[in-house]
Design a protein around this motif. Structure first.
Motif, PDB file in Angstrom:
ATOM      1  N   UNK A  83     -34.764  55.907 -33.331  1.00  0.00           N
ATOM      2  CA  UNK A  83     -34.867  54.544 -33.860  1.00  0.00           C
ATOM      3  C   UNK A  83     -34.671  54.549 -35.378  1.00  0.00           C
ATOM      4  N   UNK A  84     -35.326  55.472 -36.054  1.00  0.00           N
ATOM      5  CA  UNK A  84     -35.198  55.549 -37.511  1.00  0.00           C
ATOM      6  C   UNK A  84     -33.777  55.907 -37.934  1.00  0.00           C
ATOM      7  N   UNK A  85     -33.120  56.761 -37.170  1.00  0.00           N
ATOM      8  CA  UNK A  85     -31.728  57.094 -37.492  1.00  0.00           C
ATOM      9  C   UNK A  85     -30.838  55.851 -37.408  1.00  0.00           C
ATOM     10  N   UNK A  86     -31.075  55.033 -36.390  1.00  0.00           N
ATOM     11  CA  UNK A  86     -30.292  53.802 -36.247  1.00  0.00           C
ATOM     12  C   UNK A  86     -30.579  52.841 -37.404  1.00  0.00           C
ATOM     13  N   UNK A  87     -31.853  52.708 -37.787  1.00  0.00           N
ATOM     14  CA  UNK A  87     -32.208  51.816 -38.892  1.00  0.00           C
ATOM     15  C   UNK A  87     -31.646  52.325 -40.219  1.00  0.00           C
ATOM     16  N   UNK A  88     -31.619  53.635 -40.384  1.00  0.00           N
ATOM     17  CA  UNK A  88     -31.060  54.210 -41.615  1.00  0.00           C
ATOM     18  C   UNK A  88     -29.572  53.914 -41.711  1.00  0.00           C
ATOM     19  N   UNK A  89     -28.864  53.984 -40.587  1.00  0.00           N
ATOM     20  CA  UNK A  89     -27.424  53.654 -40.600  1.00  0.00           C
ATOM     21  C   UNK A  89     -27.214  52.183 -40.931  1.00  0.00           C
ATOM     22  N   UNK A  90     -28.061  51.333 -40.362  1.00  0.00           N
ATOM     23  CA  UNK A  90     -27.932  49.900 -40.639  1.00  0.00           C
ATOM     24  C   UNK A  90     -28.127  49.593 -42.117  1.00  0.00           C
ATOM     25  N   UNK A  91     -29.012  50.351 -42.760  1.00  0.00           N
ATOM     26  CA  UNK A  91     -29.293  50.123 -44.177  1.00  0.00           C
ATOM     27  C   UNK A  91     -28.363  50.909 -45.102  1.00  0.00           C
ATOM     28  N   UNK A  92     -27.494  51.711 -44.505  1.00  0.00           N
ATOM     29  CA  UNK A  92     -26.571  52.503 -45.308  1.00  0.00           C
ATOM     30  C   UNK A  92     -27.248  53.606 -46.104  1.00  0.00           C
ATOM     31  N   UNK A  93     -28.351  54.128 -45.583  1.00  0.00           N
ATOM     32  CA  UNK A  93     -29.082  55.185 -46.283  1.00  0.00           C
ATOM     33  C   UNK A  93     -28.462  56.552 -45.987  1.00  0.00           C
ATOM     34  N   UNK A  94     -28.179  57.305 -47.034  1.00  0.00           N
ATOM     35  CA  UNK A  94     -27.616  58.648 -46.882  1.00  0.00           C
ATOM     36  C   UNK A  94     -28.750  59.639 -46.662  1.00  0.00           C
ATOM     37  N   UNK A  95     -29.336  59.600 -45.480  1.00  0.00           N
ATOM     38  CA  UNK A  95     -30.481  60.448 -45.162  1.00  0.00           C
ATOM     39  C   UNK A  95     -30.323  60.966 -43.737  1.00  0.00           C
ATOM     40  N   UNK A  96     -30.803  62.172 -43.504  1.00  0.00           N
ATOM     41  CA  UNK A  96     -30.792  62.737 -42.162  1.00  0.00           C
ATOM     42  C   UNK A  96     -32.225  62.906 -41.693  1.00  0.00           C
ATOM     43  N   UNK A  97     -32.590  62.191 -40.640  1.00  0.00           N
ATOM     44  CA  UNK A  97     -33.926  62.308 -40.061  1.00  0.00           C
ATOM     45  C   UNK A  97     -33.939  63.502 -39.109  1.00  0.00           C
ATOM     46  N   UNK A  98     -34.705  64.522 -39.461  1.00  0.00           N
ATOM     47  CA  UNK A  98     -34.680  65.782 -38.721  1.00  0.00           C
ATOM     48  C   UNK A  98     -35.710  65.814 -37.601  1.00  0.00           C
ATOM     49  N   UNK A  99     -36.929  65.380 -37.870  1.00  0.00           N
ATOM     50  CA  UNK A  99     -37.986  65.441 -36.861  1.00  0.00           C
ATOM     51  C   UNK A  99     -39.070  64.427 -37.169  1.00  0.00           C
TER      52      UNK A  99
END
Length: 280
Positions: A83-99
């Motif tokens: 869910x957080x990975x999807x929200x990060x893409x929506x916000x255009x955040x250059x972050x990788x959620x690992x765990x």
């Protein structure tokens, strides 16, 4: 009171924990660590506590209810991660959620992430709080920690060392590759994390010992048998030999024990002689 080495699922590192009871290797136990109660696995024999060390504590052997709850929290954390990975893409955040990991009592959720630059995570924190009442901790991790948690195959075809047995990330330098006479190709010297291979450190001390008995590269040497002189072009520490490009234009493979440093006069008066210090 004894000390038991336990291992968490997220890394191979062993953590010493104080325990009033002993447990067989492989037993899953509930421990009180820095983050809170978690499930870990006993991975060694009990030892004695040292007064100057700090320890967590083994609370008890994990019950079937503990393990069922732990599995449920794993699934919840995995769903929240996607869910957080999807929200990060929506916000255009250059972050990788690992765990995303919960403590056993669900009092704390730790979100491990990696990013090349400092980023604003306020929006993602709100997304986590909308899903759970647990206290939220976002923890930035480096490339090696990321590879450790995710797991990957190394160049050798086996799972990377950081996920299987490494206890600490020791410094690795390009000098280690040079000492082992490896080609300085970044693609071949880098692990799945994009950093220098951790395994370069494993045999470095042995290579350093072997190199002490060899002349340095580009040193001027002479063969004690034939008298031919030339320049060292390559070292072979494991066989104790060096390649010498002779003054006659020949490439010779010579045991290091059959070489001597060239004198000042050798190499100045004619073919086959060249002067320098082999220890340069």
């Amino acid at each position: 009171m004894v000390v038991l080495p336990v291992r968490f699922e997220r890394s191979p590192r062993l953590h010493p924990m104080l325990s009033e009871d002993t447990f067989a290797v492989g037993t899953q136990v509930v421990v009180q660590g820095k983050r809170g109660p978690e499930v870990a696995t006993v991975r060694g024999e009990p030892g004695q506590a040292k007064s100057n060390d700090r320890y967590g504590a083994v609370l008890r052997a994990a019950t079937p209810e503990d393990l069922a709850r732990w599995d449920e929290l794993h699934r919840t954390g995995n769903d929240l991660k996607w869910l957080l990975r999807a929200r990060a893409r929506e916000r255009g955040l250059a972050v990788k959620l690992v765990a995303v990991e919960f403590t056993l009592d669900e009092s704390l959720v730790t979100v491990s992430y990696s990013a090349d630059e400092r980023i604003e995570l306020t929006g993602l924190i709100g997304e986590v709080r909308a899903q759970t009442s647990a206290r939220v901790n976002f923890a930035a991790i480096g490339p090696r920690e990321q590879a450790q948690m995710i797991g990957a195959l190394g160049a050798c075809g086996r799972e990377n060392c950081s996920s299987t047995h490494l206890q600490d990330f020791a410094p690795v330098s390009i000098r280690m590759a040079r000492d082992q006479q490896l080609p300085l190709n970044p693609e071949k010297l880098s692990g799945p994390c994009g950093r220098l291979l951790c395994c370069l450190q494993f045999e470095h001390s042995q290579y350093q010992d072997l190199l002490r008995d060899l002349p340095r590269k580009n040193a001027k040497v002479c063969h004690t048998g034939s008298g031919a002189c030339g320049k060292v072009t390559k070292l072979h520490p494991l066989t104790g030999t060096v390649d010498v490009y002779s003054d006659q234009g020949m490439l010779l493979g010579v045991p290091a024990g059959e070489l001597r440093r060239a004198s000042e006069n050798e190499g100045k008066g004619g073919a086959g002689k060249r002067g320098a210090d082999a220890s340069e």
